[in-house]
Scaffold this active site. Sequence first.
Site, PDB file in Angstrom:
ATOM      1  N   GLY A  81      30.809   1.845  25.054  1.00 54.54           N
ATOM      2  CA  GLY A  81      29.622   1.918  24.202  1.00 54.54           C
ATOM      3  C   GLY A  81      28.405   1.695  25.086  1.00 54.54           C
ATOM      4  N   ASP A  82      27.225   1.602  24.489  1.00 52.57           N
ATOM      5  CA  ASP A  82      25.986   1.330  25.261  1.00 52.57           C
ATOM      6  C   ASP A  82      25.656   2.419  26.273  1.00 52.57           C
ATOM      7  OD1 ASP A  82      26.181  -1.279  24.060  1.00 52.57           O
ATOM      8  OD2 ASP A  82      27.491  -1.909  25.691  1.00 52.57           O
TER       9      ASP A  82
ATOM     10  N   ASN B 223      27.816  -2.772  13.221  1.00 52.48           N
ATOM     11  CA  ASN B 223      28.172  -3.716  14.286  1.00 52.48           C
ATOM     12  C   ASN B 223      27.714  -3.275  15.669  1.00 52.48           C
ATOM     13  OD1 ASN B 223      30.167  -1.675  13.748  1.00 52.48           O
ATOM     14  ND2 ASN B 223      31.500  -2.647  15.239  1.00 52.48           N
ATOM     15  N   ALA B 224      27.209  -2.057  15.800  1.00 55.90           N
ATOM     16  CA  ALA B 224      26.660  -1.612  17.085  1.00 55.90           C
ATOM     17  C   ALA B 224      25.407  -0.809  16.792  1.00 55.90           C
ATOM     18  CB  ALA B 224      27.685  -0.773  17.846  1.00 55.90           C
TER      19      ALA B 224
ATOM     20  N   HIS C 284      22.072   1.944  18.134  1.00 55.13           N
ATOM     21  CA  HIS C 284      21.551   2.956  19.044  1.00 55.13           C
ATOM     22  C   HIS C 284      20.054   2.748  19.166  1.00 55.13           C
ATOM     23  CE1 HIS C 284      25.165   5.741  17.979  1.00 55.13           C
ATOM     24  NE2 HIS C 284      25.442   4.887  18.922  1.00 55.13           N
TER      25      HIS C 284
ATOM     26  N   LYS D 194      44.900  -0.997   1.559  1.00 56.68           N
ATOM     27  CA  LYS D 194      44.659  -0.371   0.250  1.00 56.68           C
ATOM     28  C   LYS D 194      44.067  -1.326  -0.781  1.00 56.68           C
ATOM     29  CE  LYS D 194      48.906   1.251   0.608  1.00 56.68           C
ATOM     30  NZ  LYS D 194      49.161   1.223   2.063  1.00 56.68           N
TER      31      LYS D 194
ATOM     32  N   GLY E 176      21.660  -8.603  20.644  1.00 56.54           N
ATOM     33  CA  GLY E 176      20.707  -9.171  21.599  1.00 56.54           C
ATOM     34  C   GLY E 176      21.398  -9.870  22.753  1.00 56.54           C
TER      35      GLY E 176
ATOM     36  N   ARG F 110      24.224  -7.784  28.223  1.00 58.90           N
ATOM     37  CA  ARG F 110      25.410  -6.973  28.497  1.00 58.90           C
ATOM     38  C   ARG F 110      26.054  -7.386  29.816  1.00 58.90           C
ATOM     39  NH1 ARG F 110      22.178  -1.783  26.598  1.00 58.90           N
ATOM     40  NH2 ARG F 110      22.740  -1.785  24.398  1.00 58.90           N
TER      41      ARG F 110
ATOM     42  N   LEU G 202      20.048   7.156  34.933  1.00 62.93           N
ATOM     43  CA  LEU G 202      20.134   7.365  36.383  1.00 62.93           C
ATOM     44  C   LEU G 202      18.925   6.769  37.109  1.00 62.93           C
ATOM     45  CD1 LEU G 202      21.887   8.831  38.566  1.00 62.93           C
ATOM     46  CD2 LEU G 202      20.325  10.760  38.311  1.00 62.93           C
TER      47      LEU G 202
END
Length: 425
Positions: free
Chosen positions: A11-12, A37-38, A40, A141, A303, A306, A333
């Site tokens: 992710g990220d 939960n994540a 962009h 279910k 927050g 990473r 990059l």
Amino acid sequence: MVRAIVGANWGDEGKGKLTDMLAETSDIIVRFQGGSNAGHTIINNYGKFALHLLPSGVFYNHTTSIIGNGVALNIPYLIKEINSLVEKGVPKPKILVSDRAQIIMPYHIKFDEYEEERLGKNSFGSTKSGIAPFYSDKYAKIGFQVSELFDDEILKDKLERVCIQKDVILEHLYHKPAIDKAELLKTLNEYRDMIAPYVCDTALFIQKAIKEGKNILLEGQLGTLKDPDFGIYPMVTSSSTLAAYGAIGAGIPPYEIKDIIAVVKAYSSAVGAGEFVSEIFGDEADELRRRGGDGGEYGATTGRPRRMGWFDAVASRYGVRMQGATEVSLTVLDVLGYLDELPICVGYEIDGKVTKDFPVTAELKKAKPVYEKLPGWKCEIKGIRKYEELPENCRKYIEFIEKELGVPVTMVSNGPGREDIIYKK
């Protein structure tokens, strides 16, 4: 045509920016899995945004944004997110929500918190958004579909049955108070009123759009290495992060997905626990974290700082392969311009043998990175729009990665803005 945009790693990777950019030529953007939960991060003419549930194409007037049936739907969170866009001057987006999407219940968030608390130092590093309890209930279910909110009898009866089971766990495992059923029913009625304007059969809507020749973009959350089958299990998310699941989570035939863009970061980063072979620490990691992304490498949802690492060709090649990528977009990059040399992890040493294939988690725990170093380009590359104008060492770095991945790099992102993109022929 249907395209999917997905993450190749933890992710990220910068999928939000790419989705925002590609949405310009799309008619429909679909979130097909995951929940709030994540996030962009998007930077455009309206400002800087961290989206969690809404697809990253909500900034265009011509698009329809869809919350697919595969999403873990936090209804109050979705409404709050829509309102927060409007408050910042964004025209109110056209949103549709699948009548088959399932709802994150208030007790899912509580159970997530209680379980992390119970596990202590062995916790999964959950965002405590209720995702794992939600998907557990879906497959057991005992989840609640959006459509069930509109039938009082079904809702009341099901709530009664489900709460019996939940109360046993609350009392005997977590030692917490029982669910107030009357209060919960009232909350669900409020959810119904909030979501009612958006609900429809989204699978039918998308399939009709395909027949009409519309351009559809499927947006994935997180990346390959967080997939419950092919990721670093058990430190994974609870829904499939692969493009293949896009067909299920959006309700379309798999053969309709014609193009799969895997987003790959020019270095590595991850939020949460789990194996991370090329991870770096101390001052080296702090410097990369500080320079990374826009304003540093911190989770868009949590927050949290990473975890940082050098480019991992083993994990990225695996991630791209499992996504079935037809092309690769290489992001951030520009961040690496300060380095004299760039280490790339080209293999894993496990029990004295070097492998280039990504292993299962038990083997991954023993893996040590094998690095190859390339010279840095030592200059700023923001503002460059043509591939041939990039410094030679920068092009060599991209081409080395492309060769390792075995899939063409078609886009290179060299800044946070929508326009900071280089198309590589």
